[in-house]
Write a protein that holds these residues in place. Structure first.
Motif, mmCIF file in Angstrom:
data_model
loop_
_atom_site.group_PDB
_atom_site.id
_atom_site.type_symbol
_atom_site.label_atom_id
_atom_site.label_comp_id
_atom_site.label_asym_id
_atom_site.label_seq_id
_atom_site.Cartn_x
_atom_site.Cartn_y
_atom_site.Cartn_z
ATOM 1 N N ASP A 41 0.817 -1.218 0.000
ATOM 2 C CA ASP A 41 0.000 0.000 0.000
ATOM 3 C C ASP A 41 0.854 1.273 0.000
ATOM 4 O O ASP A 41 0.325 2.370 0.121
ATOM 5 N N MET A 42 2.175 1.095 -0.085
ATOM 6 C CA MET A 42 3.115 2.233 -0.171
ATOM 7 C C MET A 42 3.046 3.156 1.031
ATOM 8 O O MET A 42 3.321 4.351 0.935
ATOM 9 N N ILE A 43 2.723 2.580 2.183
ATOM 10 C CA ILE A 43 2.881 3.343 3.435
ATOM 11 C C ILE A 43 4.374 3.561 3.663
ATOM 12 O O ILE A 43 4.825 4.588 4.119
ATOM 13 N N ARG A 45 7.819 3.146 1.035
ATOM 14 C CA ARG A 45 8.137 2.887 -0.367
ATOM 15 C C ARG A 45 9.565 3.368 -0.562
ATOM 16 O O ARG A 45 10.200 3.906 0.337
ATOM 17 N N GLY A 46 10.081 3.049 -1.748
ATOM 18 C CA GLY A 46 11.481 3.381 -2.020
ATOM 19 C C GLY A 46 12.306 2.118 -1.964
ATOM 20 O O GLY A 46 12.236 1.374 -0.981
ATOM 21 N N ALA A 47 13.103 1.864 -2.982
ATOM 22 C CA ALA A 47 13.768 0.565 -3.111
ATOM 23 C C ALA A 47 14.515 0.117 -1.850
ATOM 24 O O ALA A 47 14.207 -0.937 -1.284
ATOM 25 N N HIS A 158 13.661 13.681 -9.410
ATOM 26 C CA HIS A 158 12.351 13.111 -9.792
ATOM 27 C C HIS A 158 11.966 12.078 -8.737
ATOM 28 O O HIS A 158 12.806 11.328 -8.271
ATOM 29 N N CYS A 159 10.706 12.091 -8.344
ATOM 30 C CA CYS A 159 10.209 11.194 -7.326
ATOM 31 C C CYS A 159 10.836 11.511 -5.971
ATOM 32 O O CYS A 159 11.230 12.660 -5.716
ATOM 33 N N ASN A 160 10.947 10.505 -5.113
ATOM 34 C CA ASN A 160 11.630 10.707 -3.825
ATOM 35 C C ASN A 160 12.651 9.592 -3.677
ATOM 36 O O ASN A 160 12.283 8.410 -3.586
ATOM 37 N N ALA A 165 12.895 7.105 1.294
ATOM 38 C CA ALA A 165 13.012 5.946 0.406
ATOM 39 C C ALA A 165 14.089 4.979 0.891
ATOM 40 O O ALA A 165 14.373 3.972 0.244
ATOM 41 N N THR A 166 14.715 5.353 1.998
ATOM 42 C CA THR A 166 15.813 4.543 2.554
ATOM 43 C C THR A 166 15.604 4.464 4.069
ATOM 44 O O THR A 166 14.523 4.746 4.556
ATOM 45 N N CYS A 167 16.684 4.117 4.802
ATOM 46 C CA CYS A 167 16.527 4.028 6.255
ATOM 47 C C CYS A 167 16.808 5.357 6.943
ATOM 48 O O CYS A 167 16.857 5.428 8.166
ATOM 49 N N LEU A 197 2.729 11.341 -6.383
ATOM 50 C CA LEU A 197 3.220 12.633 -5.880
ATOM 51 C C LEU A 197 4.332 12.492 -4.843
ATOM 52 O O LEU A 197 4.402 13.252 -3.874
ATOM 53 N N GLN A 198 5.284 11.568 -5.073
ATOM 54 C CA GLN A 198 6.405 11.431 -4.132
ATOM 55 C C GLN A 198 7.231 12.723 -4.067
ATOM 56 O O GLN A 198 7.772 13.074 -3.030
ATOM 57 N N GLY A 199 7.308 13.432 -5.195
ATOM 58 C CA GLY A 199 8.103 14.661 -5.193
ATOM 59 C C GLY A 199 7.408 15.790 -4.461
ATOM 60 O O GLY A 199 7.972 16.424 -3.561
ATOM 61 N N ALA A 248 16.023 1.235 -14.103
ATOM 62 C CA ALA A 248 14.578 1.334 -13.847
ATOM 63 C C ALA A 248 14.381 2.269 -12.667
ATOM 64 O O ALA A 248 15.046 2.118 -11.629
ATOM 65 N N ASN A 249 13.530 3.237 -12.849
ATOM 66 C CA ASN A 249 13.216 4.188 -11.792
ATOM 67 C C ASN A 249 11.797 4.681 -11.994
ATOM 68 O O ASN A 249 11.108 4.277 -12.956
ATOM 69 N N LYS A 250 11.333 5.545 -11.108
ATOM 70 C CA LYS A 250 9.963 6.041 -11.184
ATOM 71 C C LYS A 250 9.607 6.534 -12.587
ATOM 72 O O LYS A 250 10.420 7.222 -13.237
ATOM 73 N N ALA A 315 4.304 2.052 -12.818
ATOM 74 C CA ALA A 315 4.933 2.766 -11.692
ATOM 75 C C ALA A 315 6.388 3.126 -12.000
ATOM 76 O O ALA A 315 6.977 3.943 -11.294
ATOM 77 N N PHE A 316 6.968 2.504 -13.045
ATOM 78 C CA PHE A 316 8.382 2.740 -13.347
ATOM 79 C C PHE A 316 8.585 2.817 -14.857
ATOM 80 O O PHE A 316 7.708 2.440 -15.642
ATOM 81 N N ASP A 317 9.746 3.329 -15.247
ATOM 82 C CA ASP A 317 10.160 3.202 -16.643
ATOM 83 C C ASP A 317 11.650 2.899 -16.665
ATOM 84 O O ASP A 317 12.303 2.882 -15.613
HETATM 85 C C1 LIG Z 1 16.106 5.382 -3.273
HETATM 86 S S1 LIG Z 1 15.244 4.510 -4.457
HETATM 87 C C2 LIG Z 1 13.740 5.335 -4.471
HETATM 88 C C3 LIG Z 1 12.970 5.000 -5.701
HETATM 89 O O1 LIG Z 1 11.777 4.287 -5.347
HETATM 90 C C4 LIG Z 1 10.684 5.036 -5.831
HETATM 91 O O2 LIG Z 1 9.621 4.244 -6.235
HETATM 92 P P1 LIG Z 1 8.360 4.053 -5.223
HETATM 93 O O3 LIG Z 1 8.116 5.370 -4.581
HETATM 94 O O4 LIG Z 1 7.243 3.599 -6.140
HETATM 95 O O5 LIG Z 1 8.788 2.968 -4.257
HETATM 96 C C5 LIG Z 1 11.262 5.792 -6.992
HETATM 97 O O6 LIG Z 1 11.453 4.971 -8.114
HETATM 98 C C6 LIG Z 1 12.549 6.242 -6.393
HETATM 99 O O7 LIG Z 1 13.506 6.711 -7.284
#
Ligand SMILES: CSC[C@H]1O[C@H](OP(=O)(O)O)[C@H](O)[C@@H]1O
Length: 355
Positions: A41-43, A45-47, A158-160, A165-167, A197-199, A248-250, A315-317
């Motif tokens: 549910d992206m509560i 998110r971020g790789a 772009h994005c977050n 998106a990390t620890c 709208l992560q950004g 691959a990223n957002k 969600a990505f390209d």
């Molecule tokens: C530090 S990697 C963050 C990466 O993850 C994001 O995707 P999502 O928000 O759908 O998990 C986006 O691709 C970010 O660049």
């Protein structure tokens, strides 16, 4: 530091990123199934963040297990891993983290007379070590990448790819933080990054916490600002980097990369080594998550599109390697064109020295 997630005696506590930027609300997962739902549910998110979340999910599931035999526990670990691996398909960090926890579990099983309480404690330690390693890797990434950013200028992201998106320190935003800490005068343009709208919601919120000047753009504005000479560099994160350097990223990253190339603007990718996936030869083999159409048709619960219209929501390209100026990792900067393959670099356990 922003508490993206943390291990607590009650369970794994997350800041609820669906409620930011206006509300700072925390949720605590008390089961591995809770963690799976929170990722899906992206509560969170971020790789890197979803990787460590899954690792903590397995540690939590084992810690809460009532198994009385190792064979019961092994079956449960297999089930937890399958459930967590099914949450999202693109970020390779998720699968890397689950594999690392399974490797640790299998290693523990080879210890003569190992007990279930000992296994429980060891897996919690392993997950917490991954958490600490992520923060350290992001800070090293920052140190390597800071010199690439302008001493004074505007950086688009772009994005977050930040603390959220990390620890807690960020990959792309970690490089920006490190540059600012080293005296660079940087202001940030943050693509809003529809539809989630992560950004607009997350990058803007976290950079304002650090008093880093930030301006939010709609996703269709970057090209014009590049043509006007208002952007000196682009830096983004990554969810999976194929063996040939495709990224691959957002979704929307590819468009920004092509525009940057057209305008002679450096395009940097910041990612830990755990994002490089040698098993995937090139970007077209990376599974791209397709998310619910509702994320596009609705905004804040209000429908914006006609009933029945078709919706695309990848969600990505994938950004081909030729558009990437350099990949910034915790072990150094991989400057394109890559002098050796990703495999050789990973095998060498060392990257090209920082520029
Ligand atoms: C530090 S990697 C963050 C990466 O993850 C994001 O995707 P999502 O928000 O759908 O998990 C986006 O691709 C970010 O660049």
């Amino acid at each position: 530091m922003i508490p993206t997630l943390e291990w607590t005696p009650e369970g794994v506590r997350f800041i609820d990123q669906t409620k930011l930027p206006l509300d700072e609300i925390y949720v605590t997962a008390t089961s591995y199934q809770d963690v799976a739902t929170i990722i899906r549910d992206m509560i969170v998110r971020g790789a890197p963040a979803i990787g460590v979340s899954a690792a903590m999910g397995i540690a939590l599931g084992v810690d809460r297990s009532s198994a009385t035999t190792l064979s019961q526990l092994t079956a449960e670990v297999e089930e937890m891993s399958k459930v967590l691996a099914a949450t999202r398909p693109t970020a390779v960090n998720l699968f890397w983290a689950i594999d690392r926890m399974n490797e640790k579990y299998k290693e523990l099983l080879t210890t003569p007379g190992v007990t279930i309480p000992e296994i429980k404690a060891a897996l919690i330690t392993e997950a917490q070590a991954m958490y600490d390693a992520d923060i350290e890797a992001c800070k090293q990434m920052g140190a390597h990448g800071a010199t690439l950013l302008p001493e004074e200028g505007t950086v688009l992201t772009h994005c977050n790819a930040g603390a959220l998106a990390t620890c807690g320190y960020g990959t792309a935003l970690g490089v920006i933080r490190a540059a600012v800490e080293r005296g660079h005068k940087i202001d940030v343009l943050a693509d809003e990054t529809r539809p989630y709208l992560q950004g607009a919601r997350l990058t803007a919120w976290e950079l304002m916490q650090d008093n880093i000047p930030t301006t939010v753009l709609c996703d269709n504005m970057a090209g014009t600002l590049m043509r006007q000479g208002r952007i000196q560099a682009v830096i983004v994160g990554a969810d999976r980097i194929a063996a040939n350097g495709d990224v691959a990223n957002k979704v929307g990253t590819y468009s920004v990369a092509v525009l940057a190339k057209e305008h002679g603007i450096p395009f940097y990718v910041a990612a830990p080594w755990s994002t490089i996936d040698l098993a995937t030869a090139h970007g077209d083999q990376i599974p791209i998550e397709q998310r619910s159409p509702v994320e596009v048709t609705h905004s804040n619960g209000k429908q914006m599109t006609p009933h029945g219209v078709g919706i695309e929501n990848p969600a990505f390209d994938v950004t081909p390697a030729k558009y990437v100026t350099a990949i910034i990792t915790e072990r150094g900067v991989l400057q394109a064109p890559y002098k050796v393959s990703m495999k050789e670099m990973l095998d060498a356990e060392s990257a090209v020295p920082a520029v």
